[in-house]
Design a protein around this motif. Structure first.
Motif, PDB file in Angstrom:
ATOM      1  N   MET A 114      -0.555   6.525   7.465  1.00  8.18           N
ATOM      2  CA  MET A 114      -0.060   6.516   6.087  1.00  8.18           C
ATOM      3  C   MET A 114      -0.803   7.504   5.197  1.00  8.18           C
ATOM      4  SD  MET A 114       0.969   2.599   5.043  1.00  8.18           S
ATOM      5  CE  MET A 114      -0.449   1.744   5.736  1.00  8.18           C
ATOM      6  N   ILE A 115      -2.068   7.769   5.495  1.00  8.02           N
ATOM      7  CA  ILE A 115      -2.852   8.638   4.616  1.00  8.02           C
ATOM      8  C   ILE A 115      -3.028  10.044   5.176  1.00  8.02           C
ATOM      9  CG2 ILE A 115      -4.079   6.645   3.667  1.00  8.02           C
ATOM     10  CD1 ILE A 115      -6.504   7.422   5.357  1.00  8.02           C
ATOM     11  N   ALA A 116      -2.453  10.310   6.338  1.00 10.01           N
ATOM     12  CA  ALA A 116      -2.714  11.577   7.037  1.00 10.01           C
ATOM     13  C   ALA A 116      -2.271  12.793   6.241  1.00 10.01           C
ATOM     14  CB  ALA A 116      -2.048  11.562   8.404  1.00 10.01           C
ATOM     15  N   ASP A 117      -1.156  12.700   5.513  1.00  4.49           N
ATOM     16  CA  ASP A 117      -0.593  13.877   4.852  1.00  4.49           C
ATOM     17  C   ASP A 117      -0.712  13.834   3.337  1.00  4.49           C
ATOM     18  OD1 ASP A 117       0.229  15.016   7.309  1.00  4.49           O
ATOM     19  OD2 ASP A 117       2.004  13.728   7.323  1.00  4.49           O
ATOM     20  N   LEU A 118      -1.625  13.059   2.822  1.00  6.43           N
ATOM     21  CA  LEU A 118      -1.800  13.009   1.375  1.00  6.43           C
ATOM     22  C   LEU A 118      -2.320  14.344   0.849  1.00  6.43           C
ATOM     23  CD1 LEU A 118      -3.356   9.450   0.872  1.00  6.43           C
ATOM     24  CD2 LEU A 118      -1.011  10.176   0.423  1.00  6.43           C
ATOM     25  N   PRO A 119      -1.971  14.702  -0.393  1.00  5.55           N
ATOM     26  CA  PRO A 119      -2.359  16.020  -0.926  1.00  5.55           C
ATOM     27  C   PRO A 119      -3.758  16.044  -1.528  1.00  5.55           C
ATOM     28  CG  PRO A 119      -0.928  14.902  -2.479  1.00  5.55           C
ATOM     29  CD  PRO A 119      -1.013  14.004  -1.272  1.00  5.55           C
ATOM     30  N   PHE A 120      -4.608  15.105  -1.153  1.00  2.47           N
ATOM     31  CA  PHE A 120      -5.994  15.072  -1.627  1.00  2.47           C
ATOM     32  C   PHE A 120      -6.820  14.390  -0.547  1.00  2.47           C
ATOM     33  CE2 PHE A 120      -3.206  12.137  -4.005  1.00  2.47           C
ATOM     34  CZ  PHE A 120      -3.482  10.953  -3.336  1.00  2.47           C
ATOM     35  N   PRO A 121      -8.124  14.663  -0.508  1.00  2.33           N
ATOM     36  CA  PRO A 121      -8.963  14.033   0.521  1.00  2.33           C
ATOM     37  C   PRO A 121      -9.076  12.530   0.312  1.00  2.33           C
ATOM     38  CG  PRO A 121     -10.290  15.296  -1.025  1.00  2.33           C
ATOM     39  CD  PRO A 121      -8.869  15.603  -1.348  1.00  2.33           C
ATOM     40  N   VAL A 122      -9.253  11.803   1.425  1.00  2.00           N
ATOM     41  CA  VAL A 122      -9.389  10.351   1.406  1.00  2.00           C
ATOM     42  C   VAL A 122     -10.753   9.988   1.982  1.00  2.00           C
ATOM     43  CG1 VAL A 122      -8.447   8.160   2.203  1.00  2.00           C
ATOM     44  CG2 VAL A 122      -6.902  10.049   1.647  1.00  2.00           C
TER      45      VAL A 122
ATOM     46  N   PHE B 206       0.826  -1.205   0.000  1.00  2.04           N
ATOM     47  CA  PHE B 206       0.000   0.000   0.000  1.00  2.04           C
ATOM     48  C   PHE B 206       0.862   1.257   0.000  1.00  2.04           C
ATOM     49  CE2 PHE B 206      -2.790   3.127   2.271  1.00  2.04           C
ATOM     50  CZ  PHE B 206      -3.640   3.340   1.210  1.00  2.04           C
ATOM     51  N   ARG B 207       1.978   1.230   0.717  1.00  5.95           N
ATOM     52  CA  ARG B 207       2.884   2.387   0.671  1.00  5.95           C
ATOM     53  C   ARG B 207       3.375   2.629  -0.756  1.00  5.95           C
ATOM     54  NH1 ARG B 207       5.874   0.448   5.935  1.00  5.95           N
ATOM     55  NH2 ARG B 207       4.866   1.707   7.549  1.00  5.95           N
ATOM     56  N   ALA B 208       3.722   1.554  -1.462  1.00  2.00           N
ATOM     57  CA  ALA B 208       4.171   1.701  -2.845  1.00  2.00           C
ATOM     58  C   ALA B 208       3.052   2.253  -3.722  1.00  2.00           C
ATOM     59  CB  ALA B 208       4.654   0.355  -3.381  1.00  2.00           C
ATOM     60  N   LEU B 209       1.814   1.827  -3.474  1.00  4.35           N
ATOM     61  CA  LEU B 209       0.679   2.340  -4.237  1.00  4.35           C
ATOM     62  C   LEU B 209       0.526   3.842  -4.020  1.00  4.35           C
ATOM     63  CD1 LEU B 209      -2.818   0.649  -4.482  1.00  4.35           C
ATOM     64  CD2 LEU B 209      -2.620   3.102  -4.096  1.00  4.35           C
ATOM     65  N   LEU B 210       0.595   4.278  -2.765  1.00  2.47           N
ATOM     66  CA  LEU B 210       0.459   5.708  -2.485  1.00  2.47           C
ATOM     67  C   LEU B 210       1.602   6.498  -3.109  1.00  2.47           C
ATOM     68  CD1 LEU B 210      -0.666   5.717   1.260  1.00  2.47           C
ATOM     69  CD2 LEU B 210      -2.087   6.059  -0.770  1.00  2.47           C
TER      70      LEU B 210
END
Length: 282
Positions: free
Chosen positions: A64-72, A26-30
């Motif tokens: 892992m998804i806390a700082d993504l540049p788009f909403p989750v 999943f890290r690689a996917l992100l």
């Protein structure tokens, strides 16, 4: 507009191992999704976020998804448990004890559905959930709307994973959607393969998994007679990009794996681009 989808992460398959294969996948996917030229407007996580529904795995995912540049937009699948899910994602809306909510993404409306019945592998969609969906569809009959749910409401031919077409929850969902002409697509997961099918007059897609995918074998499996067939493979993770152009939803599926470009857009490739652009009218 682009909506990314990842599904069937199964974080925590190896309890106590923060560097387990599913977490690495999943890290690689992100990483690939964030580095790709097509930055999505939102990312849908369509269920089976963890393997065992445990707090540690949800906490790892949330980090892992806390700082993504788009909403989750997370949702539940049959491997999830609602209480620890909500502890990790307290801002996620609920309705009547179910994790169902309405999200606006640009010109589209996304209705996230809860098809979890804890303790059951297959899907569920009770009268209460169906009533919520009917109300949401009735209150806005004009906005193009996409349904997101974990379990596909149709048989794909993967018999050991499918829900049956005869199941009451499938008929209940179909009855609600039948009266909603503005539902333009459906996205789901659960089957660990990329699949497209016609359902209720629309294209319904299944995104393959972030975790290990299912082998393609459409023969019925005899539950009493193991026959040695391949069930799970080590193929790369997959994510989907659902592109809305104002009239229709087109879905692309992308492997998360190193690739070697065989051609580049330079002077030698320009004639191909030019001819196709001329045929399209510019």
């Amino acid at each position: 507009m682009l909506i990314a989808q990842a599904t069937d992460l199964h974080i925590g398959f190896e309890p106590g191992n923060p560097d387990e294969p599913n977490t690495r996948r999943f890290r690689a996917l992100l990483d690939q999704l964030c580095a790709a030229p097509d930055r999505p407007d939102a990312l849908v996580l369509s269920g089976d976020l963890t393997e065992f529904g445990d707090a540690e795995s949800y906490a790892r995912l949330a980090a892992m998804i806390a700082d993504l540049p788009f909403p989750v937009l997370p949702m539940v699948g049959n491997h999830d448990l609602r209480a620890p899910f909500l502890a990790a994602f307290p801002a996620c809306p609920t309705e009547g004890g179910f994790i169902q909510y309405n999200a606006r993404i640009g010109p589209l409306r996304l209705l996230v559905l809860d098809t979890l019945e804890e303790g059951r592998h297959g899907g569920a969609f009770c009268e209460a959930r169906a009533g919520w969906l009917a109300d949401r569809l009735a209150e806005d009959a004009a906005t193009p709307t996409v349904l997101a749910l974990h379990h596909p409401p149709f048989e794909s031919g993967l018999h050991w994973l499918d829900s049956g077409n005869h199941e009451p929850w499938v008929a209940r969902l179909a009855a609600v959607v039948a009266g909603a002409p503005n539902v333009v697509g459906l996205m789901s997961g659960h089957l660990h393969r990329s699949i497209a099918a016609q359902w209720q007059g629309m294209t319904a897609t299944v995104c393959s998994s972030s975790a290990a995918p299912a082998a393609l074998d459409l023969r019925a499996a005899d539950p009493e007679t193991p026959d040695g067939r391949a069930m799970i493979t080590d193929a790369p993770p997959v994510y989907a990009l659902h592109r809305w152009d104002g009239a229709r939803l087109a879905t692309h599926f992308e492997w998360v794996a190193p690739v070697r470009p065989l051609a580049f857009y330079d002077e030698s490739f320009q004639p191909v681009v030019r001819v196709i652009a001329e045929e399209r009218g510019g």
